[in-house]
Scaffold this motif. Structure first.
Motif, short mmCIF file in Angstrom:
data_model
loop_
_atom_site.label_atom_id
_atom_site.label_comp_id
_atom_site.label_asym_id
_atom_site.label_seq_id
_atom_site.Cartn_x
_atom_site.Cartn_y
_atom_site.Cartn_z
N THR A 252 -11.34 45.27 49.66
CA THR A 252 -10.53 46.14 50.51
C THR A 252 -9.08 45.73 50.34
O THR A 252 -8.70 44.60 50.60
N PRO A 254 -4.74 46.83 50.57
CA PRO A 254 -3.73 47.73 51.14
C PRO A 254 -3.35 48.80 50.12
O PRO A 254 -2.95 48.50 48.99
N LYS A 255 -3.46 50.04 50.51
CA LYS A 255 -3.25 51.16 49.58
C LYS A 255 -1.83 51.16 49.00
O LYS A 255 -1.65 51.31 47.78
N ALA A 295 -6.48 40.88 49.52
CA ALA A 295 -7.67 41.72 49.59
C ALA A 295 -8.81 40.93 50.21
O ALA A 295 -8.91 39.72 50.03
N ASP A 322 -5.82 51.47 53.97
CA ASP A 322 -6.56 50.55 53.10
C ASP A 322 -7.59 51.32 52.29
O ASP A 322 -8.20 52.29 52.78
N ALA A 339 -11.18 52.65 53.64
CA ALA A 339 -11.92 51.52 54.22
C ALA A 339 -12.53 51.86 55.56
O ALA A 339 -13.47 51.20 55.99
#
Length: 357
Positions: A252, A254-255, A295, A322, A339
């Motif tokens: 996972t 952070p976009k 992540a 995310d 996420a």
């Protein structure tokens, strides 16, 4: 110029791909006068340095450019010529899209404007966002129009939109604003939907109706939009989803941080190293530093490689701050989704990558 250095009209026609009659027409119109005309016979001769102009003229006419515009392009500098060509092509595309819309409406009217089968009622902004997100997984392939389409499946309480270009598969499920008891499925032309998206976005509610040869989007106080139905069978995406292997690693990320790293990566391909410490975007060259991203990772460490044109759109369209990346080894399809929201999911295929590399 000596006659030996000139070409008769027949030879010049062969060199340029223009017919003799076309050359006479362009000479009379002033676009391409011959280098010399025999005063007794009236026979026309052309010089070698006219071949380039004649060839450009032919190509411009092949894209349906009017004579006045052709003359402007031929007499312009390179930058101005490019701008004029782009403007002409844009007009053709706009005219073709308008013609398709009018033709769809005309066919519906000729059929008596029969009531469509209501398959969903959705909020306009939600539908427009979903269409644009899923259509990132389309491609225009010669002979495979279905890869540029969006597959629509309506069932009670849900509307699923799916697209694939064989390297990506993107699907999003929407909950209609008003439930329907109807079921319906079909693949809709993606270009028609793109053209309608701006109008759809400005509408509070949109009724999606199935009509012969397509769907009709009905919006209060706006003209109906008709989108064509494609005749080809859509790839069996359900079988593809059902046959996915087990997920071995989840990350996972952070976009925004991942997108920034991809934007700054100089290569056409990008390698990700996923391990307990996070996700690392590997450099293209040994002299460049890796980009380490925070992540939450579970499962085995691995490296995986993607075409930038496959990975970036899949990440950029994910919903929320995310993204969850689910990996099935270094060469298996990767699932990329929000996420915390699972209604938009994209499968992305990695490129060949040796595990020991």
């Amino acid at each position: 110029m000596p006659p030996s250095e000139l070409m008769p009209i027949g030879v010049f026609a062969q060199r340029t791909g223009l017919t003799s009659s076309a050359l006479r027409f362009y000479a009379d119109s002033g676009l391409l006068p011959p280098a010399e005309v025999d005063p007794l016979s009236g026979y026309r001769y052309y010089a070698a340095d006219q071949v380039l102009r004649a060839t450009a003229l032919r190509r411009l006419r092949e894209i349906a450019m009017p004579l006045a515009a052709v003359e402007a392009v031929l007499d312009a500098g390179a930058d101005e010529a490019a701008r004029l060509i782009d403007e002409h092509v844009a007009r053709i595309v706009d005219d073709a899209a308008a013609a398709r819309r009018k033709a769809a409406a005309l066919k519906s009217a000729l059929g008596g404007e029969l009531p469509g089968l209501l398959i969903a009622v959705l909020k306009g902004p939600v539908l427009a966002d979903a269409v644009e997100q899923v259509l990132t997984a389309t491609a225009h392939e010669p002979g495979m129009a279905v890869l540029a389409g969006l597959h629509v499946e309506a069932r009670p309480g849900a509307l699923a939109l799916t697209a694939t270009d064989r390297y990506r598969l993107s699907t999003r499920t929407l909950v209609p604003a008003r439930p329907t008891e109807r079921t319906w499925a079909g693949t809709i032309d993606g270009d028609d939907l793109r053209a309608a998206a701006a109008t759809v976005r400005r509408s509070a509610l949109v009724r999606i109706e199935a009509v012969p040869h397509g769907i009709r989007l009905r919006m209060p106080e706006r003209a109906d939009r008709h989108c064509r139905l494609l005749s080809e069978d859509f790839p069996d995406h359900r079988l593809m989803l059902a046959s996915l292997g087990e997920v071995g690693t989840r990350a996972t990320v952070p976009k925004e941080l991942l997108l920034r790293a991809l934007e700054e990566h100089p290569g056409d391909c990008v390698t990700l190293h996923v391990c307990a410490d996070g996700v690392t975007v590997q450099p293209s060259h040994d002299d460049d530093p890796p980009v380490q991203l925070p992540a939450a990772v579970t499962g085995a460490a691995l490296r995986i490689r993607f075409e930038m044109t496959t990975l970036y759109p899949a990440v950029s369209t994910a919903i929320g701050p995310d993204v969850m990346v689910e990996l099935r080894g270094h060469d298996g399809p990767v699932t990329i989704r929000s996420a915390d929201r699972g209604d938009l999911t994209t499968l992305a295929m990695p490129v060949a990558f040796a595990p020991s590399a």
